[in-house]
Design an enzyme around this catalytic site. Sequence first.
Site, mmCIF file in Angstrom:
data_model
loop_
_atom_site.group_PDB
_atom_site.id
_atom_site.type_symbol
_atom_site.label_atom_id
_atom_site.label_comp_id
_atom_site.label_asym_id
_atom_site.label_seq_id
_atom_site.Cartn_x
_atom_site.Cartn_y
_atom_site.Cartn_z
ATOM 1 N N LYS A 144 -0.689 3.814 7.274
ATOM 2 C CA LYS A 144 -1.868 4.670 7.249
ATOM 3 C C LYS A 144 -2.506 4.693 5.843
ATOM 4 C CE LYS A 144 -3.177 9.261 8.544
ATOM 5 N NZ LYS A 144 -2.705 10.588 8.187
ATOM 6 N N ASP A 184 3.186 7.790 -3.533
ATOM 7 C CA ASP A 184 2.065 8.523 -4.138
ATOM 8 C C ASP A 184 1.706 7.863 -5.473
ATOM 9 O OD1 ASP A 184 1.623 10.841 -2.319
ATOM 10 O OD2 ASP A 184 3.738 11.166 -2.744
HETATM 11 C C1 LIG Z 1 1.018 8.165 -0.164
HETATM 12 S S1 LIG Z 1 2.118 8.688 1.095
HETATM 13 C C2 LIG Z 1 2.507 7.170 1.969
HETATM 14 C C3 LIG Z 1 3.046 7.416 3.338
HETATM 15 C C4 LIG Z 1 3.400 6.172 4.151
HETATM 16 N N1 LIG Z 1 4.498 5.431 3.539
HETATM 17 C C5 LIG Z 1 2.208 5.288 4.346
HETATM 18 O O1 LIG Z 1 2.158 4.205 3.745
HETATM 19 O O2 LIG Z 1 1.310 5.659 5.121
HETATM 20 C C6 LIG Z 1 3.608 9.010 0.194
HETATM 21 C C7 LIG Z 1 4.583 9.880 0.936
HETATM 22 O O3 LIG Z 1 5.786 9.965 0.192
HETATM 23 C C8 LIG Z 1 6.300 11.280 0.307
HETATM 24 N N2 LIG Z 1 7.148 11.502 -0.870
HETATM 25 C C9 LIG Z 1 6.770 11.470 -2.166
HETATM 26 N N3 LIG Z 1 7.804 11.701 -2.976
HETATM 27 C C10 LIG Z 1 8.884 11.879 -2.169
HETATM 28 C C11 LIG Z 1 10.245 12.165 -2.428
HETATM 29 N N4 LIG Z 1 10.712 12.308 -3.675
HETATM 30 N N5 LIG Z 1 11.076 12.305 -1.370
HETATM 31 C C12 LIG Z 1 10.615 12.169 -0.100
HETATM 32 N N6 LIG Z 1 9.334 11.886 0.211
HETATM 33 C C13 LIG Z 1 8.474 11.747 -0.820
HETATM 34 C C14 LIG Z 1 5.078 12.173 0.372
HETATM 35 O O4 LIG Z 1 5.351 13.401 1.007
HETATM 36 C C15 LIG Z 1 4.097 11.302 1.164
HETATM 37 O O5 LIG Z 1 4.145 11.583 2.539
#
Ligand SMILES: C[S@@+](CC[C@H](N)C(=O)[O-])C[C@H]1O[C@@H](n2cnc3c(N)ncnc32)[C@H](O)[C@@H]1O
Length: 222
Positions: free
Chosen positions: A202, A130
């Site tokens: 994605k 994120d």
């Molecule tokens: C911007 S999305 C990217 C998803 C995927 N990696 C992609 O490139 O399509 C970031 C993901 O990280 C997860 N996330 C953020 N902080 C996290 C944490 N501390 N522990 C587990 N998941 C986390 C969020 O829920 C989100 O689904």
Amino acid sequence: MPHPPIRSYVLRQGRFSRGQQRAYETLLPALGLAYRRSALDFPAVFGRSAPVVAEIGFGMGETTARIAAANPGNDYLAIEVHTPGVGSLLKQLEAGGIANVRIVQHDAVEVLRDMIPESSLAAIHLFFPDPWPKKRHHKRRLLQPEFAALAASRLVANGLLHVATDWQDYAGHVLAVLSATQGLRNTADGFAPRPAWRPETKFERRGLDLGHAVWDILFTRT
Ligand SMILES: C[S@@+](CC[C@H](N)C(=O)[O-])C[C@H]1O[C@@H](n2cnc3c(N)ncnc32)[C@H](O)[C@@H]1O
């Protein structure tokens, strides 16, 4: 009362399809690992001794499923907090007959800290974390010096920490933080060329559609 830790995510419910929900209910008991405060025994978890790769924040899991299917000799610990994403990955594992992935639905910082033994991971994948683009939100970005040190400590010697992002200032921040982390060495001179084996994610597609560029950052543990 101590302050709660700053979270790198906001729990969104989002769309939870019937298929994802069914997969979540029927497959998570077998393929999910509950968060706990003691280190996992990887050979016991995966039923064999193989290199283990952790993927942090796998989103809807398309990349995780593709990488795991392409590398049957590795085992994958996939970490995500988002329930529909967990359902989505489980569905893909079932559809593809992919047996080398286990999922932890919990905050990745606590999972790394409490469940992953030191010097145990062949690689950590952090793809499109994120971005928290507003300056006042930068403190919520997952990749900070403490996180980098924790991640480095979980890698085996020569283990790979691979970060990719489509946010230029986050890319620069990641490069600076990892360069300053003891025990990590850059595999490239600055940003790395995108490895051919990393499928487009994605969020990467979303970024490219917005006209963003993509930066891969690959460090190894010394
Ligand atoms: C911007 S999305 C990217 C998803 C995927 N990696 C992609 O490139 O399509 C970031 C993901 O990280 C997860 N996330 C953020 N902080 C996290 C944490 N501390 N522990 C587990 N998941 C986390 C969020 O829920 C989100 O689904």
